[in-house]
Each structure stands twice: as C-alpha cells, then as structure tokens.
Design a protein around this motif. Structure first.
Motif, PDB file in Angstrom:
ATOM      1  N   THR A 141      -8.684 -11.547  -5.389  1.00 25.17           N
ATOM      2  CA  THR A 141      -9.415 -10.280  -5.399  1.00 25.17           C
ATOM      3  C   THR A 141      -9.436  -9.689  -3.994  1.00 25.17           C
ATOM      4  O   THR A 141      -9.211  -8.487  -3.795  1.00 25.17           O
ATOM      5  N   LEU A 142      -9.694 -10.544  -3.018  1.00 19.84           N
ATOM      6  CA  LEU A 142      -9.727 -10.113  -1.621  1.00 19.84           C
ATOM      7  C   LEU A 142      -8.372  -9.554  -1.189  1.00 19.84           C
ATOM      8  O   LEU A 142      -8.276  -8.463  -0.623  1.00 19.84           O
ATOM      9  N   LYS A 143      -7.305 -10.295  -1.480  1.00 22.25           N
ATOM     10  CA  LYS A 143      -5.964  -9.864  -1.066  1.00 22.25           C
ATOM     11  C   LYS A 143      -5.548  -8.568  -1.761  1.00 22.25           C
ATOM     12  O   LYS A 143      -4.938  -7.688  -1.136  1.00 22.25           O
ATOM     13  N   ASP A 144      -5.853  -8.446  -3.043  1.00 20.93           N
ATOM     14  CA  ASP A 144      -5.497  -7.222  -3.765  1.00 20.93           C
ATOM     15  C   ASP A 144      -6.194  -6.009  -3.149  1.00 20.93           C
ATOM     16  O   ASP A 144      -5.603  -4.926  -3.039  1.00 20.93           O
ATOM     17  N   THR A 145      -7.449  -6.184  -2.747  1.00 19.76           N
ATOM     18  CA  THR A 145      -8.207  -5.095  -2.130  1.00 19.76           C
ATOM     19  C   THR A 145      -7.615  -4.727  -0.774  1.00 19.76           C
ATOM     20  O   THR A 145      -7.495  -3.545  -0.435  1.00 19.76           O
ATOM     21  N   VAL A 146      -7.219  -5.732  -0.004  1.00 21.00           N
ATOM     22  CA  VAL A 146      -6.595  -5.487   1.299  1.00 21.00           C
ATOM     23  C   VAL A 146      -5.286  -4.716   1.130  1.00 21.00           C
ATOM     24  O   VAL A 146      -5.003  -3.767   1.864  1.00 21.00           O
ATOM     25  N   ARG A 147      -4.488  -5.124   0.148  1.00 22.36           N
ATOM     26  CA  ARG A 147      -3.219  -4.420  -0.096  1.00 22.36           C
ATOM     27  C   ARG A 147      -3.469  -2.953  -0.456  1.00 22.36           C
ATOM     28  O   ARG A 147      -2.716  -2.063  -0.052  1.00 22.36           O
ATOM     29  N   ASN A 148      -4.503  -2.709  -1.220  1.00 19.59           N
ATOM     30  CA  ASN A 148      -4.830  -1.335  -1.611  1.00 19.59           C
ATOM     31  C   ASN A 148      -5.250  -0.516  -0.391  1.00 19.59           C
ATOM     32  O   ASN A 148      -4.816   0.635  -0.217  1.00 19.59           O
ATOM     33  N   LEU A 149      -6.073  -1.104   0.466  1.00 20.41           N
ATOM     34  CA  LEU A 149      -6.488  -0.411   1.688  1.00 20.41           C
ATOM     35  C   LEU A 149      -5.295  -0.126   2.589  1.00 20.41           C
ATOM     36  O   LEU A 149      -5.183   0.954   3.178  1.00 20.41           O
ATOM     37  N   PHE A 150      -4.397  -1.109   2.696  1.00 20.36           N
ATOM     38  CA  PHE A 150      -3.204  -0.917   3.519  1.00 20.36           C
ATOM     39  C   PHE A 150      -2.371   0.245   2.970  1.00 20.36           C
ATOM     40  O   PHE A 150      -1.849   1.067   3.734  1.00 20.36           O
ATOM     41  N   LYS A 151      -2.251   0.321   1.655  1.00 23.59           N
ATOM     42  CA  LYS A 151      -1.486   1.394   1.023  1.00 23.59           C
ATOM     43  C   LYS A 151      -2.080   2.761   1.372  1.00 23.59           C
ATOM     44  O   LYS A 151      -1.339   3.726   1.654  1.00 23.59           O
ATOM     45  N   ILE A 152      -3.415   2.853   1.388  1.00 26.69           N
ATOM     46  CA  ILE A 152      -4.081   4.117   1.712  1.00 26.69           C
ATOM     47  C   ILE A 152      -3.823   4.495   3.174  1.00 26.69           C
ATOM     48  O   ILE A 152      -3.535   5.654   3.494  1.00 26.69           O
ATOM     49  N   ILE A 153      -3.917   3.515   4.067  1.00 26.40           N
ATOM     50  CA  ILE A 153      -3.660   3.773   5.490  1.00 26.40           C
ATOM     51  C   ILE A 153      -2.213   4.191   5.704  1.00 26.40           C
ATOM     52  O   ILE A 153      -1.912   5.120   6.463  1.00 26.40           O
ATOM     53  N   LYS A 154      -1.302   3.507   5.020  1.00 27.70           N
ATOM     54  CA  LYS A 154       0.126   3.830   5.133  1.00 27.70           C
ATOM     55  C   LYS A 154       0.401   5.247   4.622  1.00 27.70           C
ATOM     56  O   LYS A 154       1.188   5.997   5.223  1.00 27.70           O
ATOM     57  N   HIS A 155      -0.258   5.617   3.538  1.00 33.68           N
ATOM     58  CA  HIS A 155      -0.103   6.970   3.019  1.00 33.68           C
ATOM     59  C   HIS A 155      -0.606   7.994   4.032  1.00 33.68           C
ATOM     60  O   HIS A 155       0.002   9.073   4.215  1.00 33.68           O
ATOM     61  N   MET A 156      -1.714   7.669   4.719  1.00 35.14           N
ATOM     62  CA  MET A 156      -2.245   8.570   5.739  1.00 35.14           C
ATOM     63  C   MET A 156      -1.257   8.745   6.875  1.00 35.14           C
ATOM     64  O   MET A 156      -1.151   9.836   7.457  1.00 35.14           O
ATOM     65  N   GLN A 157      -0.527   7.696   7.221  1.00 32.76           N
ATOM     66  CA  GLN A 157       0.482   7.807   8.266  1.00 32.76           C
ATOM     67  C   GLN A 157       1.517   8.881   7.897  1.00 32.76           C
ATOM     68  O   GLN A 157       1.895   9.716   8.729  1.00 32.76           O
ATOM     69  N   HIS A 158       1.961   8.887   6.647  1.00 33.45           N
ATOM     70  CA  HIS A 158       2.926   9.890   6.197  1.00 33.45           C
ATOM     71  C   HIS A 158       2.330  11.301   6.243  1.00 33.45           C
ATOM     72  O   HIS A 158       3.011  12.261   6.627  1.00 33.45           O
ATOM     73  N   GLU A 159       1.049  11.416   5.870  1.00 32.47           N
ATOM     74  CA  GLU A 159       0.391  12.719   5.891  1.00 32.47           C
ATOM     75  C   GLU A 159       0.281  13.250   7.320  1.00 32.47           C
ATOM     76  O   GLU A 159       0.493  14.441   7.580  1.00 32.47           O
ATOM     77  N   VAL A 160      -0.088  12.380   8.240  1.00 31.91           N
ATOM     78  CA  VAL A 160      -0.222  12.786   9.643  1.00 31.91           C
ATOM     79  C   VAL A 160       1.141  13.148  10.218  1.00 31.91           C
ATOM     80  O   VAL A 160       1.281  14.127  10.959  1.00 31.91           O
ATOM     81  N   TRP A 161       2.156  12.378   9.879  1.00 32.43           N
ATOM     82  CA  TRP A 161       3.513  12.679  10.358  1.00 32.43           C
ATOM     83  C   TRP A 161       3.965  14.056   9.889  1.00 32.43           C
ATOM     84  O   TRP A 161       4.602  14.810  10.627  1.00 32.43           O
ATOM     85  N   TYR A 162       3.604  14.405   8.665  1.00 30.96           N
ATOM     86  CA  TYR A 162       4.007  15.699   8.116  1.00 30.96           C
ATOM     87  C   TYR A 162       3.378  16.854   8.892  1.00 30.96           C
ATOM     88  O   TYR A 162       4.009  17.873   9.145  1.00 30.96           O
ATOM     89  N   LYS A 163       2.086  16.702   9.294  1.00 30.37           N
ATOM     90  CA  LYS A 163       1.381  17.775   9.998  1.00 30.37           C
ATOM     91  C   LYS A 163       1.571  17.727  11.513  1.00 30.37           C
ATOM     92  O   LYS A 163       1.611  18.765  12.178  1.00 30.37           O
ATOM     93  N   TYR A 164       1.640  16.515  12.065  1.00 31.63           N
ATOM     94  CA  TYR A 164       1.728  16.354  13.521  1.00 31.63           C
ATOM     95  C   TYR A 164       2.858  15.381  13.867  1.00 31.63           C
ATOM     96  O   TYR A 164       2.621  14.284  14.380  1.00 31.63           O
ATOM     97  N   PRO A 165       4.099  15.746  13.584  1.00 28.52           N
ATOM     98  CA  PRO A 165       5.219  14.808  13.763  1.00 28.52           C
ATOM     99  C   PRO A 165       5.393  14.327  15.194  1.00 28.52           C
ATOM    100  O   PRO A 165       5.863  13.206  15.420  1.00 28.52           O
ATOM    101  N   GLU A 166       5.000  15.144  16.164  1.00 28.05           N
ATOM    102  CA  GLU A 166       5.172  14.755  17.560  1.00 28.05           C
ATOM    103  C   GLU A 166       4.185  13.672  17.991  1.00 28.05           C
ATOM    104  O   GLU A 166       4.403  12.976  18.980  1.00 28.05           O
ATOM    105  N   ALA A 167       3.095  13.529  17.226  1.00 27.23           N
ATOM    106  CA  ALA A 167       2.036  12.593  17.635  1.00 27.23           C
ATOM    107  C   ALA A 167       1.909  11.372  16.733  1.00 27.23           C
ATOM    108  O   ALA A 167       1.306  10.369  17.124  1.00 27.23           O
TER     109      ALA A 167
END
Length: 335
Positions: A141-167
């Motif tokens: 249960t703990l690991k599945d939750t961590v993987r889900n959180l990581f997925k959300i953070i990783k998705h945010m990285q793509h969103e930030v790259w789209y808006k602020y690619p230089e940073a």
C-alpha cells in the motif's frame, strides 16, 4: 548558517516570472494531487491547544512558537510544526471512509531550524491524509501510494517544461525503493546524510523506507516522532538535486500508527506519558481511522521543478542580512 554556491548559477527566470511560475506550480499541483488520490481540499489551523497533544513534536527538541489567548484562560496555544495528527482527527470528525482523504495548505513556523539553502523557519506544504482499512496497512500500500505521488510530480515536470522550457529541470523516469538498514549495510562508514546523497545520485529518485527506529549500528537513520508514522511503514521521497549536488527531500510520509505500533514506539522513545493525552487515548481506544498520509513541500517542489538553488528564491521568509547579500552576489535573489 551555511550556504552552498553552485558554479555558474543561472536562475533563468526574472523575479516576477518566478512568482508567476510559483503560482502556476502550486495551483496546478494541488488540483492534480486531489484528483489522482481522491483527496478533498479542507481548511486547517495555524495553531492548536498544547493540551490536545495534536502538535507534531518532530525530533522532540524543537521549540514551538506559543502564546496565550485572552478568550481562553489557562490554555497555551502552539503554532503547528505540522498537521500529522490533526489530519487524522479531522478524517474521524468529518466522517471520511476508506479510500477517501483530504489535503490542506499547511503553514508552520520552526524557530529552531538551521537556515541554509534547503531550510527556512517558515514551512509551507500540502499536508494530506487518507483513510485505509487495517488490511491495507502494508508495504505494498505504501509503495503504490509513493508511485502515484511520483507520477504526479513527474507530470508536473512536463507541465512546467511546456510553460517555462528554459527553467524546467529534468526528473528521472522512476522511483527506487530502499530501506535505511539496506543503506547502512551498503555504506557503513558514511553518515546518514552522506548515505542519502549517494543513493539519490545513483538512482535519481528514491523512497527511503523505515525511518525512526534504531538500526543495526544502534542509531536511528533520522528522528521521527513516535506517535504518527509507523516506523516500519514510512519513508522519505528523495530526489537527486543537481544544482546543490545533494539529495532533496520532497515528501515525508507513511502509514500511521495503529494501537500496537503506538504503544511500542512510545515505549522506545521514552514518551509513555503521552498515552494520557486526548488524541492518544482515542487512538489507543480504536476510535480513530487507520490512515496513510504525509506532507509535500511546496517551496521544495518549486525548487526541484525550477532548478532553484535556495529555498528563499521561491518563498518569502526572513533571512540574515549577510545571507541575503551573499545570495544576491551569486544570482540567488531571495524573495
């Protein structure tokens, strides 16, 4: 007070553009967090009554900011260190069921924090908590939750790259799981912090599990209060942070103590007197739900996604004047 100065540091964004990016990250991430993990946004207190036992004692030596209130004689109020225990009580009071949870915007003051690139006396994080069944109190249960959180953070990285690619910073493709005991066996001659740096650099992102109990060398990897995380079912999400060449903790989280774990950990920590506090009595009497939860640093996440070298670049706080001058000289403009 120690400051790390990165070589050839470039923040890429102006102060005003940085403020825009901070707002974008905070607004977008909390929506994704709530949607992906089935969490409702609720309001939370800035301070609690000391007698309630709801404040987080952290490592047991940090002094909370406290004050009295004219309207409530004889009671001392404490500015929260975190909402680890308050959230579990809220889930109980508001009638949340297994699979349902909450998140909140938590602001705290930690007056004894040593100020550096990663630490401020002001703490801002998304505190979240979710009801689970007793049968779900497992490592999976703990690991599945961590993987889900990581997925959300990783998705945010793509969103930030789209808006602020230089940073935008680049994050690893997966999270690796390792226990504190395994880490000690691998690096027996290193300090706990050095072990974290080595494993984070190797894998890019790790979830370091089982924090709080004594290891084979007789020393805990790090301090954890005995009355919220189950020390056998908790951990920290650490990313390798290139600008500072160190591990960056983004989240501390875990499955919370049940009755048995609370009894055992209070005894190990020499805090058995806490059994008489209202919160602890309810827990020992089986009146509180079984939960999993944690905190995700808002400023830390902005640092990670924007590659910023000082937490003061992404949050407004108070810093010694000498630190401000040193940072500004090297391109780190503290808000």
């Amino acid at each position: 007070m120690a400051i790390t100065i990165p070589n050839n540091y470039d923040p890429h964004l102006s102060v005003r553009k940085t403020q825009e990016a901070i707002k974008y990250i905070r607004d977008t991430f909390q929506k994704e967090l709530g949607k992906e993990m089935n969490l409702e946004r609720i309001s939370a207190p800035l301070f609690v009554e000391k007698s309630s036992g709801l404040n987080d004692n952290l490592n047991g030596v940090e002094r909370p900011v406290s004050f009295d209130m004219a309207a409530i004689a004889g009671e001392e109020m404490e500015v929260v260190h975190s909402l680890a225990k308050w959230k579990r009580m809220a889930l109980h009071k508001y009638g949340f069921q297994p699979g349902e949870g909450l998140y909140t915007n938590m602001n705290a003051i930690r007056r004894d924090e040593e100020l550096d690139n990663l630490h401020s006396c002001y703490v801002d994080q998304w505190d979240w908590e979710k009801v689970i069944t007793k049968e779900e109190r497992t490592v999976e249960t703990l690991k599945d939750t961590v993987r889900n959180l990581f997925k959300i953070i990783k998705h945010m990285q793509h969103e930030v790259w789209y808006k602020y690619p230089e940073a935008a910073a680049k994050l690893p493709s997966k999270v690796t799981f390792v226990t504190t005991e395994e880490l000690l066996e691998r690096y027996p001659d290193q300090t706990a912090k050095e072990r974290e740096n080595l494993i984070a650099k190797e894998h890019g992102c790790v979830f370091l599990m089982k924090i709080g109990d004594r290891l084979a060398n007789g020393i805990p990897h790090d301090g954890r209060a005995p009355d919220y995380d189950d020390w056998a079912l908790n951990g920290d999400i650490l990313f390798w942070f290139e600008p500072l060449q160190c591990a960056l903790e983004i989240s501390s989280m875990g499955i919370r103590v049940d009755e048995k774990a609370l009894e055992e950990q209070l005894k190990k920590a020499g805090c058995e007197e806490r059994r008489e506090l209202p919160y602890h009595k309810m827990l020992l009497n089986g009146e509180l739900p079984y939960t999993i939860g944690g905190g995700i640093g808002q400023s830390r996440l902005c640092m990670l996604l924007l590659g910023r070298a000082h937490i003061g670049e992404v949050q407004a706080s108070i810093w010694p004047q000498k630190m401000r001058e040193t940072c500004e000289k090297h391109g780190m403009i503290l808000l």
